[in-house]
Design a protein around this motif. Structure first.
Motif, PDB file in Angstrom:
ATOM      1  N   VAL A 187      -7.976   7.135  -4.100  1.00 29.05           N
ATOM      2  CA  VAL A 187      -7.222   7.291  -2.859  1.00 29.05           C
ATOM      3  C   VAL A 187      -7.803   8.430  -2.027  1.00 29.05           C
ATOM      4  CG1 VAL A 187      -5.005   7.998  -1.893  1.00 29.05           C
ATOM      5  CG2 VAL A 187      -5.069   6.278  -3.674  1.00 29.05           C
ATOM      6  N   LEU A 188      -8.055   9.568  -2.668  1.00 26.26           N
ATOM      7  CA  LEU A 188      -8.600  10.723  -1.950  1.00 26.26           C
ATOM      8  C   LEU A 188      -9.974  10.401  -1.370  1.00 26.26           C
ATOM      9  CD1 LEU A 188      -7.679  13.744  -4.267  1.00 26.26           C
ATOM     10  CD2 LEU A 188      -6.413  12.799  -2.344  1.00 26.26           C
ATOM     11  N   ALA A 189     -10.831   9.746  -2.175  1.00 29.13           N
ATOM     12  CA  ALA A 189     -12.197   9.457  -1.725  1.00 29.13           C
ATOM     13  C   ALA A 189     -12.200   8.481  -0.552  1.00 29.13           C
ATOM     14  CB  ALA A 189     -13.018   8.898  -2.887  1.00 29.13           C
ATOM     15  N   TRP A 227     -10.787   9.925   2.677  1.00 30.85           N
ATOM     16  CA  TRP A 227     -11.755  10.827   3.311  1.00 30.85           C
ATOM     17  C   TRP A 227     -12.890  10.037   3.966  1.00 30.85           C
ATOM     18  CZ3 TRP A 227     -16.857  12.149   1.287  1.00 30.85           C
ATOM     19  CH2 TRP A 227     -17.517  13.100   2.078  1.00 30.85           C
ATOM     20  N   LEU A 228     -13.427   9.034   3.250  1.00 30.96           N
ATOM     21  CA  LEU A 228     -14.552   8.260   3.768  1.00 30.96           C
ATOM     22  C   LEU A 228     -14.154   7.394   4.963  1.00 30.96           C
ATOM     23  CD1 LEU A 228     -16.246   7.097   0.434  1.00 30.96           C
ATOM     24  CD2 LEU A 228     -17.173   8.726   2.093  1.00 30.96           C
ATOM     25  N   MET A 229     -12.970   6.763   4.896  1.00 27.60           N
ATOM     26  CA  MET A 229     -12.576   5.802   5.915  1.00 27.60           C
ATOM     27  C   MET A 229     -11.781   6.425   7.054  1.00 27.60           C
ATOM     28  SD  MET A 229     -11.479   2.657   3.358  1.00 27.60           S
ATOM     29  CE  MET A 229     -10.986   1.578   4.695  1.00 27.60           C
ATOM     30  N   ARG A 230     -11.077   7.540   6.759  1.00 29.60           N
ATOM     31  CA  ARG A 230     -10.174   8.091   7.771  1.00 29.60           C
ATOM     32  C   ARG A 230     -10.393   9.582   8.019  1.00 29.60           C
ATOM     33  NH1 ARG A 230      -6.069   4.340   8.342  1.00 29.60           N
ATOM     34  NH2 ARG A 230      -4.766   5.879   9.376  1.00 29.60           N
ATOM     35  N   GLY A 231     -11.302  10.181   7.300  1.00 26.75           N
ATOM     36  CA  GLY A 231     -11.587  11.597   7.502  1.00 26.75           C
ATOM     37  C   GLY A 231     -10.478  12.525   7.046  1.00 26.75           C
ATOM     38  N   GLY A 275      -6.857  -2.611  -4.948  1.00 24.44           N
ATOM     39  CA  GLY A 275      -5.554  -2.218  -4.421  1.00 24.44           C
ATOM     40  C   GLY A 275      -5.640  -1.022  -3.502  1.00 24.44           C
ATOM     41  N   VAL A 276      -6.457  -0.028  -3.872  1.00 24.83           N
ATOM     42  CA  VAL A 276      -6.622   1.171  -3.041  1.00 24.83           C
ATOM     43  C   VAL A 276      -7.259   0.813  -1.706  1.00 24.83           C
ATOM     44  CG1 VAL A 276      -7.813   3.385  -2.863  1.00 24.83           C
ATOM     45  CG2 VAL A 276      -6.757   2.728  -5.016  1.00 24.83           C
ATOM     46  N   LEU A 277      -8.317  -0.004  -1.762  1.00 23.89           N
ATOM     47  CA  LEU A 277      -8.992  -0.419  -0.534  1.00 23.89           C
ATOM     48  C   LEU A 277      -8.054  -1.210   0.365  1.00 23.89           C
ATOM     49  CD1 LEU A 277     -11.567  -0.598   1.151  1.00 23.89           C
ATOM     50  CD2 LEU A 277     -12.240  -2.606  -0.199  1.00 23.89           C
ATOM     51  N   ALA A 278      -7.244  -2.083  -0.222  1.00 25.48           N
ATOM     52  CA  ALA A 278      -6.282  -2.871   0.563  1.00 25.48           C
ATOM     53  C   ALA A 278      -5.299  -1.960   1.284  1.00 25.48           C
ATOM     54  CB  ALA A 278      -5.533  -3.839  -0.352  1.00 25.48           C
ATOM     55  N   THR A 279      -4.835  -0.929   0.598  1.00 27.59           N
ATOM     56  CA  THR A 279      -3.887  -0.002   1.214  1.00 27.59           C
ATOM     57  C   THR A 279      -4.513   0.727   2.392  1.00 27.59           C
ATOM     58  OG1 THR A 279      -2.627   0.343  -0.810  1.00 27.59           O
ATOM     59  CG2 THR A 279      -2.501   2.075   0.821  1.00 27.59           C
ATOM     60  N   GLN A 280      -5.724   1.216   2.201  1.00 24.71           N
ATOM     61  CA  GLN A 280      -6.378   1.950   3.286  1.00 24.71           C
ATOM     62  C   GLN A 280      -6.637   1.048   4.500  1.00 24.71           C
ATOM     63  OE1 GLN A 280      -6.746   5.213   3.312  1.00 24.71           O
ATOM     64  NE2 GLN A 280      -5.869   5.299   1.259  1.00 24.71           N
TER      65      GLN A 280
END
Length: 350
Positions: A147-149, A152-156, A202-207
């Motif tokens: 989630v943290l990674a 940070w990568l997708m939303r800064g 699941g994490v990618l879907a949430t982001q």
């Protein structure tokens, strides 16, 4: 005609009064209570799926196959969840509810729905056939650094150093669980890799869905997710295994358990989570979610009789230390703008 009309009017009035009464009763339940209910359902979901599969072994179909296979549970459970949400909230699919979304919104919704509604559950189900439920529960905590990674990568978005340290410790615990939680090198990390793949989906879907969910009703998203997941999963199974793989999908024994599983675990877990995030504080959600590994191991022992091996005790202790550090770091610098990213896979029922 007049009595019939009056009778219909009276039924509508009674129905509205019941709906208002239910809403009042639900509104009196604290948000954190709903979150804890959702987390407990989440923690029990993997064990319940494995338990149902074991029950199917005792009630084989005439052809000798288990009617409650993992594929059948997922497919019928998703269909039940889809129709439960659709029939209980028919207004969500009306044209006025679907207006105002751009092409990008719909693309993100479809992609995230496919990841969360089909790819992630497939990975988790495959993992349950390869490793113990306790291992799946513990390895799923890798979502914390994920989630943290990705945030940070997708939303800064940046987290506190303490939260990052906690995520690193939790990741170390996951590695220890994978290495020490198996009896031999031939079984090393096979089920764990599948669990990691499902968690990442699941994490990618949430982001991907975070911005869309600011505008789209969670119920409408749930309808899309479950419907799309059912269709996509059916296509994958038919292509890989052929139509015969679904021969037992209408088995009465399977359908009886699916109605319970789909209504209580899938729909109940999703709706209690959505009711909770509306009013619960971010710190309350994080605290409840941090308890998931402990509850998951407990349900694996209660429902399946699984006792953690020494390697799982070691890895689990390191994981919980990392979760505590991560939770402490996030509480020092809360993020009020969004509650959802606290746990991308808070409800793992599929």
């Amino acid at each position: 005609m007049e009595p019939t009309s009056g009778s219909g009017l009276w039924k509508r009035i009674c129905k509205r009064r019941v709906e208002v009464l239910i809403r009042k009763l639900l509104s009196r339940v604290p948000g954190k209570a709903w979150i804890w209910i959702a987390v407990l359902i989440s923690a029990a979901s993997n064990s319940i799926v494995a338990k149902l599969h074991n029950l199917g072994e005792c009630h084989l179909a005439p052809d000798g196959r288990n009617p409650i296979s993992f594929c059948n549970i997922f497919f019928t459970g998703s269909v039940v969840a889809f129709f439960t949400l659709l029939l209980s909230h028919p207004g969500e699919v009306k044209a006025e509810k679907r207006r105002g979304f751009s092409k990008k919104d719909w693309v993100l919704t479809i992609v995230s729905g496919a990841l969360a509604g089909a790819i992630a559950p497939i990975m988790f189900f495959k993992a349950l056939t390869e490793t113990a439920v306790t291992n799946v529960v513990l390895v799923q905590t890798i979502e914390i650094p994920m989630v943290l990674a990705l945030a940070w990568l997708m939303r800064g978005e940046k987290s506190t150093p303490t939260a990052i340290l906690g995520a690193t410790v939790a990741f170390t615990g996951v590695v220890l669980t994978s290495v020490l939680g198996h009896s031999g090198p031939l079984h090393l990390m096979r089920g764990d890799v599948l669990t990691i793949a499902g968690t990442f989906s699941g994490v990618l879907a949430t982001q991907l869905s975070r911005d869309v969910l600011q505008r789209m009703s969670p119920i409408l998203y749930g309808i899309i997710r479950n419907g799309l997941g059912s269709i996509l999963f059916a296509i994958i199974v038919l292509r890989v295994y052929g139509p015969a793989h679904f021969d037992d999908v209408f088995s009465p024994y399977l359908l009886e358990w699916t109605l319970i599983y789909g209504s209580i675990v899938v729909v109940g877990g999703q709706l209690t989570w959505l009711l909770g995030v509306k009013s619960a504080k971010a710190s309350d959600i994080a605290l409840a979610v941090a308890f998931t590994p402990v509850a998951g191991v407990f349900f694996a022992w209660l429902l399946l009789g699984e006792k953690p091996a020494w390697g799982q005790w070691v890895g689990g202790a390191v994981i919980m230390a990392g979760v505590a550090l991560h939770l402490f770091g996030e509480r020092k610098e809360p993020k009020p703008e969004s509650l959802e990213p606290i746990s991308s896979t808070a409800f793992r029922g599929v």
